[in-house]
Write a protein that holds these residues in place. Structure first.
Motif, PDB file in Angstrom:
ATOM      1  N   THR A 141       0.829  -1.211   0.000  1.00  0.00           N
ATOM      2  CA  THR A 141       0.000   0.000   0.000  1.00  0.00           C
ATOM      3  C   THR A 141       0.859   1.254   0.000  1.00  0.00           C
ATOM      4  OG1 THR A 141      -1.685  -1.212   1.253  1.00  0.00           O
ATOM      5  CG2 THR A 141      -1.872   1.180   1.187  1.00  0.00           C
ATOM      6  N   THR A 142       1.923   1.233   0.792  1.00  0.00           N
ATOM      7  CA  THR A 142       2.828   2.384   0.829  1.00  0.00           C
ATOM      8  C   THR A 142       3.472   2.614  -0.533  1.00  0.00           C
ATOM      9  OG1 THR A 142       3.327   1.958   3.159  1.00  0.00           O
ATOM     10  CG2 THR A 142       4.846   3.371   1.966  1.00  0.00           C
ATOM     11  N   VAL A 145       0.900   4.158  -2.949  1.00  0.00           N
ATOM     12  CA  VAL A 145       0.607   5.566  -2.674  1.00  0.00           C
ATOM     13  C   VAL A 145       1.766   6.459  -3.084  1.00  0.00           C
ATOM     14  CG1 VAL A 145       0.199   7.247  -0.828  1.00  0.00           C
ATOM     15  CG2 VAL A 145      -1.027   5.068  -0.822  1.00  0.00           C
ATOM     16  N   LEU A 146       2.973   6.058  -2.755  1.00  0.00           N
ATOM     17  CA  LEU A 146       4.148   6.899  -3.023  1.00  0.00           C
ATOM     18  C   LEU A 146       4.501   6.966  -4.505  1.00  0.00           C
ATOM     19  CD1 LEU A 146       6.497   5.940  -0.034  1.00  0.00           C
ATOM     20  CD2 LEU A 146       5.024   7.945  -0.272  1.00  0.00           C
ATOM     21  N   ALA A 155      -6.278   7.650  -3.844  1.00  0.00           N
ATOM     22  CA  ALA A 155      -5.059   8.033  -3.126  1.00  0.00           C
ATOM     23  C   ALA A 155      -5.376   8.486  -1.712  1.00  0.00           C
ATOM     24  CB  ALA A 155      -4.338   9.148  -3.882  1.00  0.00           C
ATOM     25  N   GLN A 156      -6.516   9.197  -1.549  1.00  0.00           N
ATOM     26  CA  GLN A 156      -6.893   9.650  -0.208  1.00  0.00           C
ATOM     27  C   GLN A 156      -7.212   8.458   0.689  1.00  0.00           C
ATOM     28  OE1 GLN A 156     -10.124  12.415  -0.186  1.00  0.00           O
ATOM     29  NE2 GLN A 156      -9.992  12.822   2.009  1.00  0.00           N
ATOM     30  N   SER A 159      -3.984   6.707   1.626  1.00  0.00           N
ATOM     31  CA  SER A 159      -3.221   7.356   2.697  1.00  0.00           C
ATOM     32  C   SER A 159      -3.756   6.965   4.070  1.00  0.00           C
ATOM     33  CB  SER A 159      -3.279   8.874   2.529  1.00  0.00           C
ATOM     34  OG  SER A 159      -2.685   9.267   1.298  1.00  0.00           O
ATOM     35  N   VAL A 162      -2.703   3.430   4.737  1.00  0.00           N
ATOM     36  CA  VAL A 162      -1.289   3.347   5.117  1.00  0.00           C
ATOM     37  C   VAL A 162      -1.126   3.640   6.605  1.00  0.00           C
ATOM     38  CG1 VAL A 162       0.951   4.500   4.891  1.00  0.00           C
ATOM     39  CG2 VAL A 162      -0.307   3.823   2.855  1.00  0.00           C
TER      40      VAL A 162
END
Length: 212
Positions: A141-142, A145-146, A155-156, A159, A162
């Motif tokens: 997941t990290t 997102v990154l 994306a929200q 976050s 994460v």
């Protein structure tokens, strides 16, 4: 109202400076003022207008009163230092008890896993599987997102996910590494307690003990 007394108090008992100008300065100043009132007696009323100035003038003009005030302020410092040390020790005991409780919880979970492994139960691998899934999900997941692999709307949510998985990954690390980290934290607490005890012993007593 007691500000006029501070220079006089500090001239006779400079060791009170750290307490008067510390986090509980108002309480320390009030106690020092109470001592001044005890010494001056009926010669001045600190609660009356101009009473503090009159008390200062009385102490400065009376050597015996000045000596009595210095002695009582020294006693006040010792008592306040004792109270402060006891409060610090109580906080350290609470922190250590909390640490022991958390270590006991981790130890109980490990002991259960060990007993299950001895009986060749498939449940013994539950903690391993759950740990791997959580860490893998956190990493994936990290990364998503990154690296921008998610849409703006996702994306929200990613976050938030994460953050949730990070907390779970921390619990996994505590489960597998809790003993070594707990021992280190306990050693730090014990070292702080020993240092506080050493600093609370008056210097002249330390010197006397060294000669004996």
């Amino acid at each position: 109202m007691f500000a006029v007394l501070i220079p006089l108090v500090l001239s006779l008992a400079p060791q009170l400076a750290s307490m008067i100008f510390g986090s509980k300065g108002a309480d320390a100043t009030a106690k020092a003022a109470s001592v001044v009132q005890t010494v001056v007696g009926a010669a001045a009323d600190l609660s009356a207008p101009g009473g503090a100035a009159a008390a200062v003038a009385h102490i400065q003009a009376n050597e015996q009163a000045s000596a009595d005030l210095a002695a009582k302020l020294a006693e006040l410092h010792l008592q306040m230092q004792k109270d402060q040390d006891e409060a610090t020790e109580a906080l350290q005991r609470d922190a250590l008890d909390d640490l022991k409780a958390r270590l006991a919880d981790t130890g109980s979970a490990r002991e259960m896993a060990t007993e299950l492994a001895k009986t060749h139960s498939g449940l013994a691998y539950g903690s391993v599987i759950v740990s791997v899934v959580i860490v893998a999900a956190f990493g994936a997941t990290t990364f998503a997102v990154l690296t921008g692999h998610l849409s703006a709307s996702d994306a929200q949510f990613g976050s938030v996910l994460v953050g949730t998985l990070a907390a779970m990954a921390t619990q996994v690390a505590n489960y597998w590494l809790g003993s070594s980290q707990g021992s280190s934290a306990k050693n730090v607490l014990l070292a702080n307690a020993q240092n506080n005890l050493a600093t609370s012993i008056p210097g002249h007593l330390m010197k006397t003990g060294g000669k004996n």
